[in-house]
Design a protein around this motif. Structure first.
Motif, PDB file in Angstrom:
ATOM      1  N   ILE A 150       0.944  -0.793  -0.035  1.00 21.22           N
ATOM      2  CA  ILE A 150      -0.119   0.344   0.165  1.00 21.22           C
ATOM      3  C   ILE A 150       1.281   1.229  -0.002  1.00 21.22           C
ATOM      4  N   ALA A 151       0.498   1.915  -0.941  1.00 23.51           N
ATOM      5  CA  ALA A 151       1.498   3.421  -0.378  1.00 23.51           C
ATOM      6  C   ALA A 151       0.187   4.475  -0.899  1.00 23.51           C
ATOM      7  N   VAL A 152       0.673   5.413   0.398  1.00 22.26           N
ATOM      8  CA  VAL A 152      -0.390   6.343   0.375  1.00 22.26           C
ATOM      9  C   VAL A 152       0.081   8.042   0.148  1.00 22.26           C
ATOM     10  N   LEU A 153      -0.737   8.541  -0.758  1.00 24.41           N
ATOM     11  CA  LEU A 153       0.134   9.786  -1.725  1.00 24.41           C
ATOM     12  C   LEU A 153      -1.633  10.347  -0.790  1.00 24.41           C
ATOM     13  N   LEU A 168       4.521   5.682   2.995  1.00 26.26           N
ATOM     14  CA  LEU A 168       3.902   6.569   3.165  1.00 26.26           C
ATOM     15  C   LEU A 168       5.041   7.783   2.125  1.00 26.26           C
ATOM     16  N   VAL A 169       4.261   7.807   1.027  1.00 26.33           N
ATOM     17  CA  VAL A 169       5.090   8.596   0.391  1.00 26.33           C
ATOM     18  C   VAL A 169       5.870  10.310   0.670  1.00 26.33           C
ATOM     19  N   PRO A 170       6.465  10.984   0.741  1.00 24.66           N
ATOM     20  CA  PRO A 170       7.033  12.056   1.226  1.00 24.66           C
ATOM     21  C   PRO A 170       6.386  13.020  -0.021  1.00 24.66           C
ATOM     22  N   PRO A 171       5.983  14.244   0.657  1.00 23.12           N
ATOM     23  CA  PRO A 171       5.512  15.327  -0.143  1.00 23.12           C
ATOM     24  C   PRO A 171       6.467  15.522  -1.960  1.00 23.12           C
ATOM     25  N   GLU A 172       7.968  15.971  -1.333  1.00 24.76           N
ATOM     26  CA  GLU A 172       8.249  16.258  -2.639  1.00 24.76           C
ATOM     27  C   GLU A 172       8.152  15.572  -3.431  1.00 24.76           C
ATOM     28  N   ALA A 173       8.825  13.778  -2.987  1.00 25.16           N
ATOM     29  CA  ALA A 173       8.806  12.878  -4.508  1.00 25.16           C
ATOM     30  C   ALA A 173       7.858  13.319  -5.516  1.00 25.16           C
ATOM     31  N   TRP A 186       5.014  10.825  -7.109  1.00 25.54           N
ATOM     32  CA  TRP A 186       4.120  10.366  -6.935  1.00 25.54           C
ATOM     33  C   TRP A 186       3.474   9.773  -8.334  1.00 25.54           C
ATOM     34  N   ARG A 187       4.476  10.544  -9.037  1.00 23.50           N
ATOM     35  CA  ARG A 187       3.943   9.718 -11.211  1.00 23.50           C
ATOM     36  C   ARG A 187       4.140   7.884 -11.639  1.00 23.50           C
ATOM     37  N   THR A 188       4.733   7.943 -11.103  1.00 21.83           N
ATOM     38  CA  THR A 188       5.342   7.044 -11.015  1.00 21.83           C
ATOM     39  C   THR A 188       5.085   5.481  -9.756  1.00 21.83           C
TER      40      THR A 188
END
Length: 397
Positions: free
Chosen positions: A222-225, A253-258, A260-262
């Motif tokens: 699970i990845a959270v954006l 939890l994907v950080p906000p600066e990463a 996210w599109r991939t």
């Protein structure tokens, strides 16, 4: 600063970065000026309620940054902005554009009624029209004719850079999944939330633990954006603290600066709301389930409204695993093609339109090669985004 420069006499472009979301959108546009020694790009960060992370982001970028109060006193050959605040103070031909997918949100407050981004106050802040207003779809022209008809002569229907970038990257899905560390038979559920009290984020408190409990541990990730405004409003430490018990149990939890599109492209299912990330997720072919779709916040003429009438709504009373199976079984690509067609009326042509517009305003000839829409770079492994909140102070571990 000028006396220390090596190259003088360049055309100067000001990138106005109110928030982290705006920064990411502008970086896509600024890539069209790469390798042109005739142009110098300078960044500035106006005051904004959600702008706390911008100075660090720009520092990591290694960009030339001018303080806001100095920037408004300095003439530039072109200014780019993805938000309207205080732009009337700039001394430059201004190009404005949306910072997300289309114009999805409807505001119903007494002083803020209308479609966010297309109200007169958004289009012409303090009564000043931009040199050019960039919109993604011809359908926006009808709205502008009602809200700010004098802006129509300055509109460029350029399309959507994120749409084009995601579309160009879809053939690399398996490469992205491998880079993220997903096994060939492993399924990725992406949970996406916009910001605000009616977003999906408020449901994560019960939704994430249920997903963890109901899905097989050895076959799902699970990845959270989460929208950067949520991170900025509540603080990164707090966001990580709220979701700390889920981290390490198959949840990242994907950080906000990463980028996210991939992650979105790699999804097998998307659980989202009325925000841009969920809408862009319709491009990937992954079944979408809506955890939240507040009618009072959705522009009824937007693709978000069509998505709300198309995607299955998540039920709190039924098995989440069964709902994922149902969404996959009921998915029809033709239904989502209608939604995709409303995101942009210029698919694949944003870079051509946008570069032509910027160079026209700069008074320069375009570089003698077509502007390429490059696939997204390979992401880092999901495990690199695991977080802690204890002695680590909530930083990535």
């Amino acid at each position: 600063m000028r006396q220390w420069l090596t190259l003088l006499g360049r055309k100067r472009v000001l990138a106005v970065v109110h928030t982290l979301t705006y920064a990411k959108r502008l970086l896509d546009i600024l890539s069209l000026l790469e390798a042109d020694f005739r142009v110098q790009v300078v960044f500035t960060a106006p005051p904004h309620a959600f702008g706390g992370e911008v100075p660090l982001f720009l520092a990591r970028l290694g960009s030339a940054v001018m303080p806001w109060e100095e920037a408004v006193r300095t003439p530039f050959d072109l200014a780019l902005a993805a938000g309207p605040r205080e732009l009337e103070r700039l001394q430059a031909p201004l190009v404005t554009l949306p910072h997300g997918a289309n114009y999805l949100k409807r505001l119903t407050g007494i002083a803020d009624t209308g479609v966010a981004g297309l109200r007169r106050r958004d289009v012409a802040p303090a009564g000043r029209l931009p040199a050019a207003l960039v919109v993604p779809h011809h359908a926006e022209l009808a709205v502008l004719e009602r809200t700010c008809p004098e802006a129509l002569s300055r509109v460029t229907v350029a399309g959507d850079p994120v749409y084009d970038r995601i579309t160009a990257s879809l053939p690399l899905r398996e490469r992205y999944r491998a880079a993220l560390g997903l096994a060939e038979d492993e399924k990725l559920v992406v949970m996406a939330s916009t910001w605000g009290p009616h977003s999906a984020f408020g449901l994560f408190e019960w939704l994430l633990p249920r997903l963890i409990g109901e899905l097989p541990h050895d076959g799902f990730r699970i990845a959270v954006l989460v929208h950067p405004n949520v991170w900025s409003g509540h603080g990164a430490w707090q966001i990580r603290a709220w979701l700390a018990r889920c981290s390490g149990r198959g949840v990242v939890l994907v950080p906000p600066e990463a980028d996210w599109r991939t992650v979105l492209i790699s999804a097998d299912w998307i659980i989202g709301d009325h925000g841009s990330v969920t809408l862009y997720g319709t491009l990937t072919g992954a079944p979408v389930l809506l955890a939240a779709s507040p009618a009072q916040e959705i522009n009824p003429d937007s693709p978000a409204a069509t998505l709300a009438a198309t995607a299955p709504a998540l039920s709190p009373t039924h098995s989440l695993a069964d709902q994922l199976v149902y969404a996959a079984r009921e998915y029809r690509s033709d239904d989502y093609a209608v939604i995709n067609a409303r995101i942009t009326s210029e698919p694949g042509r944003f870079n051509s339109h946008m570069r032509r517009l910027m160079y026209r305003i700069l008074g320069l000839g375009q570089p003698a090669h077509p502007p390429a829409t490059l696939p997204l770079p390979t992401p880092p492994p999901l495990t690199s985004w695991r977080t802690r909140t204890g002695g680590g102070g909530g930083v990535p571990s």
